[in-house]
Design an enzyme around this catalytic site. Structure first.
Site, PDB file in Angstrom:
ATOM      1  N   GLU A 245      -6.534   5.257   1.349  1.00 50.78           N
ATOM      2  CA  GLU A 245      -6.427   5.647  -0.182  1.00 50.78           C
ATOM      3  C   GLU A 245      -7.588   6.597  -0.283  1.00 50.78           C
ATOM      4  OE1 GLU A 245      -5.763   2.419  -2.595  1.00 50.78           O
ATOM      5  OE2 GLU A 245      -7.479   2.996  -3.826  1.00 50.78           O
TER       6      GLU A 245
ATOM      7  N   ARG B  78      -6.895  10.137  -0.318  1.00 50.29           N
ATOM      8  CA  ARG B  78      -6.661  10.948  -1.830  1.00 50.29           C
ATOM      9  C   ARG B  78      -7.757  10.862  -2.172  1.00 50.29           C
ATOM     10  NH1 ARG B  78      -2.807   6.634  -3.728  1.00 50.29           N
ATOM     11  NH2 ARG B  78      -3.415   5.861  -2.025  1.00 50.29           N
TER      12      ARG B  78
ATOM     13  N   ARG C  12      -4.542  -5.650  -5.945  1.00 50.71           N
ATOM     14  CA  ARG C  12      -6.276  -5.486  -5.564  1.00 50.71           C
ATOM     15  C   ARG C  12      -6.495  -4.024  -5.620  1.00 50.71           C
ATOM     16  NH1 ARG C  12      -8.363  -3.761  -0.978  1.00 50.71           N
ATOM     17  NH2 ARG C  12      -6.640  -4.408   0.461  1.00 50.71           N
TER      18      ARG C  12
ATOM     19  N   HIS D 258       0.470  -4.545   2.404  1.00 44.62           N
ATOM     20  CA  HIS D 258      -0.880  -4.493   2.862  1.00 44.62           C
ATOM     21  C   HIS D 258      -1.860  -5.456   2.611  1.00 44.62           C
ATOM     22  CE1 HIS D 258      -4.635  -2.151   3.773  1.00 44.62           C
ATOM     23  NE2 HIS D 258      -5.109  -2.360   2.425  1.00 44.62           N
ATOM     24  N   HIS D 259      -1.613  -6.255   1.639  1.00 44.19           N
ATOM     25  CA  HIS D 259      -2.718  -7.387   1.368  1.00 44.19           C
ATOM     26  C   HIS D 259      -1.865  -8.570   0.522  1.00 44.19           C
ATOM     27  CE1 HIS D 259      -6.864  -8.414   0.263  1.00 44.19           C
ATOM     28  NE2 HIS D 259      -6.241  -9.218  -0.633  1.00 44.19           N
TER      29      HIS D 259
ATOM     30  N   ARG E 131      -2.771   1.145  -6.841  1.00 39.68           N
ATOM     31  CA  ARG E 131      -1.760   1.275  -5.899  1.00 39.68           C
ATOM     32  C   ARG E 131      -0.554   0.695  -5.928  1.00 39.68           C
ATOM     33  NH1 ARG E 131      -5.349  -1.764  -1.113  1.00 39.68           N
ATOM     34  NH2 ARG E 131      -6.525   0.174  -1.038  1.00 39.68           N
TER      35      ARG E 131
ATOM     36  N   HIS F 185       0.733  -0.887  -0.018  1.00 35.71           N
ATOM     37  CA  HIS F 185       0.034   0.107   0.119  1.00 35.71           C
ATOM     38  C   HIS F 185       0.664   1.376  -0.046  1.00 35.71           C
ATOM     39  CE1 HIS F 185      -3.098   2.861   1.130  1.00 35.71           C
ATOM     40  NE2 HIS F 185      -3.864   2.114   1.178  1.00 35.71           N
TER      41      HIS F 185
HETATM   42  C1  SIN Z   1      -7.390   1.977   2.252  1.00 39.30           C
HETATM   43  O1  SIN Z   1      -8.220   2.608   2.657  1.00 39.30           O
HETATM   44  O2  SIN Z   1      -6.450   2.525   1.526  1.00 39.30           O
HETATM   45  C2  SIN Z   1      -7.286   0.628   2.301  1.00 39.30           C
HETATM   46  C3  SIN Z   1      -8.617   0.113   1.943  1.00 39.30           C
HETATM   47  C4  SIN Z   1      -8.295  -1.396   1.108  1.00 39.30           C
HETATM   48  O3  SIN Z   1      -7.515  -1.756   1.327  1.00 39.30           O
HETATM   49  O4  SIN Z   1      -9.326  -1.763   0.606  1.00 39.30           O
END
Ligand code: SIN
Length: 591
Positions: free
Chosen positions: A399, A402, A563, A523-524, A423, A386
């Protein structure tokens, strides 16, 4: 008797100081006041262990009975009050471990300097520190101590949605969560949930289409997603928002996340973070429905019948030890592996030393459990960074900040990318900056729209100034005034001729002005267990493994190589529901 926590605890400590407390821990302190029955069901030492549930339900009720609920315990004088945390009303014993050194759960992610009562109590070996093959085998040899229809492993959003759906389908369900509290990684989700064709979009006059949702997710995932799974994600998304509404979650606010053609990220009103809100709602539903949700319960093994169908699991409970629980269906919803250093080092060595926004629970347990019995993996080595995690922290700056209007600039205050790109591209662009960090810059208009930003301010993450020039000076971003002027002009004309940002909802004109320093972090984990469209787990021959289902971040295929923001919660709700319903139907058919 209700005791106001801190004041009364200190007063009682003073009363008992000098008397011979056996150990300086919470348990000894309580024993001074009464006997073990102050906390436990019984006062008889030999019977206490037998009386305890893994969730420590009675003990926690006793805490609240004496000290009051969380609302009673909030201390306005504290800068950070753990009793008012986004984790919600978790077990008191998550932090106040009575017979050992207490744990400040907040500091799994934060660095709060807080003194906990009995902080110098003795540290004890973690109950779930080892993986004991011998005990697992003994539990299997002994046979099941309980039989249910459906076991759900992992209590984040996918797990709760699966468990609730299975319960509504008429199955007898138990949800096991290894942590002392539910919520998993979903608990930390900030942004929202993508959905198309909702009444919320209609009310705001937003034009959107399922084809666009699919196109965005596929493009964002570099066309490596399983298109059939993406189609379900899009098709079922509006119904998933409706379902959440029926469960009590208001998802009425709309924002745009990176890589999307329309505002389709649904979030709770007032700009609150989606994760804590959703988990709180789902926890309440599970309580109202009297569902069996057990924390401190780590599933150690999936057990198969001779014909390879699911026979159940071996669960290691904090107090009950290793036991087999039989079920015809098991749903894996254990989340990703972003906080398992070994797995990240193995699958994505270049990210080994990155910070992470993930909860400590994100250790890839489901992937390991499923691999051990021959499940197939999809895109397992794709890990997402992220772009905007608070520099040198584990705190995600959503995110959607932004999306609502912040700009992103480098150390000199120059923009370097369309802030609303996907991202992966935003992270790459930051990592190409010589210092590998960026600033997000915004003004008071944005803060008024996004409640969560006040949280960042509270955490002292924001630089703040009355003018853009002053902000430039305190952060060293010498070009910022020119950048802001140019951006404000683009906002008026509706055309960003520098980076073609597609949507500029706010200008930067209203003091105070703010900046937060950010850098990419794990992040994921996009890859994971291979599933079909009914969430059946697939084996290495791509045949379904009878009785085994999976949903959420533990699976692969939905997001391809990258993602989009807002698609994780959508994934957990859409596929969590499907997994729960199908697991229940499967179990009930086999009864
Ligand atoms: C975010 O708010 O940037 C994270 C949300 C997400 O990972 O879907």
């Amino acid at each position: 008797m209700k005791i106001k926590y801190l004041a009364s605890a200190v007063a009682l400590m003073m009363l008992t100081s000098g008397s011979a407390m056996a150990k300086n821990d919470l348990a000894s302190f309580h024993t001074e006041m009464g006997d073990c029955q102050t906390c436990h069901v019984t006062g008889k030492i030999k019977d206490i262990k037998k009386s305890m549930t893994d969730s420590e339900t009675h003990e926690n009720a006793q805490c609240q009975d004496c000290h009051g609920g969380y609302a009673d315990l909030v201390n306005d004088k504290l800068e950070f009050d753990p009793h008012a945390s986004h984790l919600g009303e978790i077990n008191c014993t998550s932090c106040h471990t009575a017979h050992a050194k207490p744990q400040l759960t907040c500091n799994n992610c934060h660095n709060f300097e807080m003194e906990m009562p009995f902080a110098d109590a003795k540290e004890k070996k973690k109950w779930d520190g080892d993986w004991n093959q011998d005990k697992i085998q003994k539990a299997i040899a002994k046979g099941p101590v309980e039989t249910v229809d459906v076991i759900v492993v992992g209590g984040g959003s996918a797990g709760f949605n699966a468990a609730i759906a299975a319960d509504m389908t008429g199955a007898n369900v138990v949800l096991f969560e290894k942590a002392p509290y539910t919520g998993g990684n979903s608990m930390l989700a900030a942004g929202g949930m993508n959905a198309v064709g909702t009444p919320q979009q209609k009310a705001k006059g937003i034009e959107d289409k399922e084809e666009w949702y699919i196109e965005d997710a596929m493009k964002g995932g570099r066309y490596q997603n399983d298109p059939k799974l993406v189609q379900i994600l899009a098709e079922e998304s509006a119904d998933a928002v409706k379902w959440l509404g029926e469960l009590g979650a208001d998802m009425s606010e709309l924002k745009r996340s990176g890589g999307q053609q329309a505002e389709r990220t649904h979030a709770p009103s007032g700009g609150r973070s989606v994760g804590p809100y959703l988990i709180d709602t789902l926890r309440k539903v599970s309580v109202d429905r009297k569902m069996d949700v057990r924390v401190n319960s780590r599933v150690e093994k999936l057990v198969l019948n001779d014909d390879q169908s699911i026979a159940g699991v071996v669960v290691h409970g904090r107090h009950t030890g290793y036991n087999m629980v039989a079920a015809k269906s098991v749903v894996l919803s254990t989340g990703g592996y972003g906080l398992n250093k070994e797995m990240v080092s193995y699958y994505r060595p270049t990210m080994r030393d990155m910070t992470s926004s993930n909860n400590v629970t994100a250790t890839g347990d489901g992937v390991l459990l499923a691999k051990e019995i021959g499940a197939s993996m999809t895109d397992i080595d794709w890990v997402q960074a992220h772009p905007t995690i608070g520099k040198d922290s584990r705190i995600l700056i959503s995110e959607t900040v932004r999306g609502v209007g912040a700009i992103m600039v480098n150390k000199d205050g120059d923009r370097f990318i369309n802030e609303l790109t996907t991202r992966d591209r935003a992270s790459d662009a930051i990592l190409k900056q010589p210092e590998q960090f960026a600033w997000l810059v915004f003004d008071e208009q944005l803060v008024a729209k996004k409640e969560m930003v006040r949280g960042y301010e509270h955490l002292n993450m924001l630089s703040k100034a009355n003018t853009v020039e002053e902000l430039a000076q305190i952060t060293g971003m010498s070009d910022l005034p020119n950048t802001v002027k140019a951006y404000n002009d683009y906002q008026v004309s509706g055309k960003d001729t520098d980076f073609e940002r597609p949507d500029m909802p706010l200008n930067l004109t209203k003091a105070p002005f703010y900046a937060v320093k950010v850098a990419p972090g794990i992040h994921h984990t996009m890859g994971g267990i291979a599933i079909d469209t009914d969430t059946n787990v697939l084996n290495l021959q791509s045949w379904k493994m009878e009785g085994l289902f999976a949903a959420g971040e533990v699976t692969g295929g939905v997001h391809g190589y990258n993602r989009l923001g807002g698609n994780a919660i959508a994934d957990t709700v859409v596929f969590g529901r499907i997994a729960g319903e199908n697991a229940a139907k499967h179990a009930l058919e086999k009864k």
